[in-house]
Design a protein around this motif. Structure first.
Motif, PDB file in Angstrom:
ATOM      1  N   ASP A  42       0.596  -0.782  -0.152  1.00  0.00           N
ATOM      2  CA  ASP A  42      -0.215  -0.132  -0.036  1.00  0.00           C
ATOM      3  C   ASP A  42       0.657   0.820  -0.265  1.00  0.00           C
ATOM      4  O   ASP A  42       0.599   1.972   1.148  1.00  0.00           O
ATOM      5  N   TYR A  43       1.586   1.482  -0.934  1.00  0.00           N
ATOM      6  CA  TYR A  43       2.410   2.780  -1.578  1.00  0.00           C
ATOM      7  C   TYR A  43       3.143   3.114  -0.634  1.00  0.00           C
ATOM      8  O   TYR A  43       3.403   3.967   0.374  1.00  0.00           O
ATOM      9  N   VAL A  44       4.575   1.297  -0.207  1.00  0.00           N
ATOM     10  CA  VAL A  44       5.517   1.965   0.065  1.00  0.00           C
ATOM     11  C   VAL A  44       6.406   2.953  -0.553  1.00  0.00           C
ATOM     12  O   VAL A  44       7.155   3.855   0.133  1.00  0.00           O
ATOM     13  N   ILE A  82     -12.260   0.002   2.199  1.00  0.00           N
ATOM     14  CA  ILE A  82     -12.162   1.214   2.504  1.00  0.00           C
ATOM     15  C   ILE A  82     -10.394   1.852   1.874  1.00  0.00           C
ATOM     16  O   ILE A  82      -9.280   0.812   2.293  1.00  0.00           O
ATOM     17  N   ASN A  83     -10.003   2.694   1.199  1.00  0.00           N
ATOM     18  CA  ASN A  83      -8.379   2.633   1.085  1.00  0.00           C
ATOM     19  C   ASN A  83      -7.996   3.125   2.283  1.00  0.00           C
ATOM     20  O   ASN A  83      -7.427   3.162   2.326  1.00  0.00           O
ATOM     21  N   LYS A  84      -8.244   5.163   2.379  1.00  0.00           N
ATOM     22  CA  LYS A  84      -7.863   5.303   3.162  1.00  0.00           C
ATOM     23  C   LYS A  84      -8.562   6.473   4.249  1.00  0.00           C
ATOM     24  O   LYS A  84      -9.929   6.815   3.745  1.00  0.00           O
ATOM     25  N   ALA A 110     -12.802   0.695  -8.325  1.00  0.00           N
ATOM     26  CA  ALA A 110     -11.552   0.194  -8.661  1.00  0.00           C
ATOM     27  C   ALA A 110     -10.163   0.656  -8.391  1.00  0.00           C
ATOM     28  O   ALA A 110     -10.299   1.678  -9.021  1.00  0.00           O
ATOM     29  N   CYS A 111      -9.387   0.538  -7.746  1.00  0.00           N
ATOM     30  CA  CYS A 111      -8.574   0.986  -7.450  1.00  0.00           C
ATOM     31  C   CYS A 111      -7.254   0.403  -8.399  1.00  0.00           C
ATOM     32  O   CYS A 111      -7.217  -0.754  -8.933  1.00  0.00           O
ATOM     33  N   VAL A 112      -6.088   0.684  -8.644  1.00  0.00           N
ATOM     34  CA  VAL A 112      -4.970   0.576  -9.026  1.00  0.00           C
ATOM     35  C   VAL A 112      -4.135  -0.319  -8.637  1.00  0.00           C
ATOM     36  O   VAL A 112      -3.280  -1.424  -9.330  1.00  0.00           O
ATOM     37  N   GLU A 113      -4.329  -0.353  -7.122  1.00  0.00           N
ATOM     38  CA  GLU A 113      -4.048  -1.942  -6.265  1.00  0.00           C
ATOM     39  C   GLU A 113      -4.404  -3.105  -6.634  1.00  0.00           C
ATOM     40  O   GLU A 113      -3.746  -4.243  -6.830  1.00  0.00           O
ATOM     41  N   GLY A 168     -10.121   4.726  -9.141  1.00  0.00           N
ATOM     42  CA  GLY A 168     -10.399   5.216  -7.859  1.00  0.00           C
ATOM     43  C   GLY A 168     -10.305   6.019  -7.683  1.00  0.00           C
ATOM     44  O   GLY A 168     -10.344   7.148  -6.750  1.00  0.00           O
ATOM     45  N   VAL A 169      -8.156   6.191  -7.720  1.00  0.00           N
ATOM     46  CA  VAL A 169      -7.968   7.364  -7.741  1.00  0.00           C
ATOM     47  C   VAL A 169      -8.724   8.904  -7.775  1.00  0.00           C
ATOM     48  O   VAL A 169      -8.675   9.724  -7.685  1.00  0.00           O
ATOM     49  N   LEU A 170      -9.516   8.748  -9.066  1.00  0.00           N
ATOM     50  CA  LEU A 170      -9.899   9.819  -9.500  1.00  0.00           C
ATOM     51  C   LEU A 170     -11.735  10.108  -8.993  1.00  0.00           C
ATOM     52  O   LEU A 170     -12.441  10.894  -9.504  1.00  0.00           O
TER      53      LEU A 170
HETATM   54 MO   LIG Z   1      -6.491   2.979  -5.059  1.00  0.00          MO
END
Ligand SMILES: [Mo]
Ligand SMILES: Nc1nc2c(c(=O)[nH]1)N[C@H]1C(S)=C(S)[C@@H](COP(=O)(O)O)O[C@H]1N2
Length: 410
Positions: A149-151, A258-260, A308-311, A395-397
């Motif tokens: 998760d975003y190292v 939940i992402n953040k 839908a997340c990039v992960e 998801g980021v958008l």
């Molecule tokens: Mo994401």
């Protein structure tokens, strides 16, 4: 054992009877197909951010000509990014055993002496270094981003993006040189003279086909423990390799990944309450400020859309309810032919607190400033009081805790 070669550069050092052109060729052809799909879905995934729309969307500024293929990301079908990213991440993880087996099958060549017999040979070996190094780099950065998760906050994108071009260039050259021979090797099962065949093979403990089943079984296991992260029903629990340690979404209408969390993003209940929170909308004819109660008096619409997340994880379609983005554009004089919009969150730090959406996304009647999900007000962690939801977008958008929408100027 008399005369047992002790150096990896001695031909007799590598003794597995599995090594040979057939084994290497089968794995190579699987990777040819798989890595081509990974490269293409990776390029598409980058285009989905609409990086040429605004610097805030672009995680690899300075890409120059490598962005030649970018296009306006569509809103149909609504599961487009979910499918693309699910394939990219799931396939990438599934190919790991194949990649490792392929590297194992050719490892004797790594130690060939002399290191270079000619200029052409030296160039070939350098290209193999880029191939192997680039391949390992892409797989390792991809897995780290998915798992940890975003190292490398922000910097994952340029590493993985530039790495992909270097790797794929070496991969394409390698495939062009080797594919014809690999196809021939598959036709004739029996290996003739080849530097991969051990001159003093050990007793076989497993057949070549058995070894392939072993590799395939490893892939299947990774697939089976990953694919479930693209659902939010009971199958979600089979996703043993999905990112862990995040917030527990719990059950009920807001019970999806939940992402953040609001706490992580530094969003307090005081600033999202009815008294404090206002949505600031700016456009051609000026600025309006709306309370949540005023938004609720506007026409509300529903849309069934996933996150839908990039992960690589995604939810199934959730029922969002809120105000259409194009109705908000109309409030500030941009109703006909709505323009692009710049979205800002209450969040003060973090890479994903701002995003730009393109005109085609604003115009889609399923694009909402959502106030409800699955019949309940958004929970704090899913973006209360209001969040963006756009069909087919990454998801980021889908910005949470929205504070400001600026139509027209990005
Ligand atoms: Mo994401
Ligand atoms: N303000 C803000 N919005 C955000 C994010 C964020 O970190 N801050 N993360 C985004 C990302 S990367 C994803 S995948 C989705 C996840 O939405 P969810 O947590 O409701 O599932 O929210 C998006 N919206």
């Amino acid at each position: 054992m008399r005369d047992a070669p002790r150096l990896p550069s001695s031909p007799g050092f590598w003794r597995s009877p599995l090594r040979g052109p057939w084994f290497t060729s089968v794995l190579g052809l699987v990777l040819l197909a798989g890595i081509t799909v990974l490269f293409l879905t990776g390029l598409v995934s980058y285009a989905a951010y609409n990086p040429d729309l605004s610097p805030v969307n672009d995680k690899t500024p300075g890409k120059g000509l490598l962005g030649f293929y970018l296009f306006a990301w569509p809103t149909d079908p609504h599961w487009l990014y979910r499918l693309n990213q699910g394939v990219h991440v799931t396939l990438g993880l599934t190919l790991i055993p194949v990649l490792l087996a392929k590297l194992w099958s050719v490892v004797p060549r790594l130690f060939t002496l002399p290191p270079a017999r000619s200029l052409a040979h030296a160039l070939e070996r350098v290209s193999l270094l880029l191939l192997v190094g680039g391949g390992l780099f892409e797989f390792v950065t991809g897995v780290l981003n998915v798992q940890l998760d975003y190292v490398f906050p922000g910097s994952f994108y340029p590493l993985h993006f530039y790495g992909a071009w270097v790797f794929f260039a070496a991969f394409a050259a390698h495939a062009a040189l080797k594919t014809p021979a690999a196809v021939r090797n598959l036709r004739r099962m029996r290996a003739g003279a080849d530097d991969l065949v051990s001159p003093r093979p050990a007793e076989p403990t497993v057949s070549r086909r058995g070894a392939l089943w072993f590799v395939g079984g490893g892939s299947l296991l990774l697939f089976a423990t990953t694919a479930g992260q693209n659902t939010d029903g009971p199958l979600r629990r089979t996703a043993l390799l999905a990112p862990h340690g995040g917030a527990e979404p719990g059950s009920g209408p807001n019970g999806f990944q939940i992402n953040k969390t609001a706490a992580y993003a530094g969003i307090s209940a005081a600033e999202t309450g009815e008294e404090a929170w206002r949505l600031v909308v700016t456009g051609r004819t000026g600025t309006v400020r709306l309370s949540r109660a005023e938004l609720l008096r506007m026409p509300l619409h529903s849309a069934a859309l996933p996150i839908a997340c990039v992960e690589g994880w995604s939810t199934s379609d959730q029922w969002w309810r809120g105000v259409r983005l194009r109705d908000l554009a109309a409030l500030v004089g941009d109703g006909q032919d709505p323009p692009d919009v710049f979205v800002e969150s209450l969040q003060r730090h973090g890479a994903f607190r701002r995003a730009a959406l393109r005109a085609n996304q604003v115009a889609d009647e399923r694009s909402l400033l959502a106030l409800y999900v699955n019949g309940e007000p958004l929970s704090p962690d899913h973006g209360h009081p209001a969040r963006i939801i756009v069909p087919a977008a990454p998801g980021v958008l889908n910005t949470k805790w929205v504070a400001r929408l600026t139509f027209g100027e990005l």
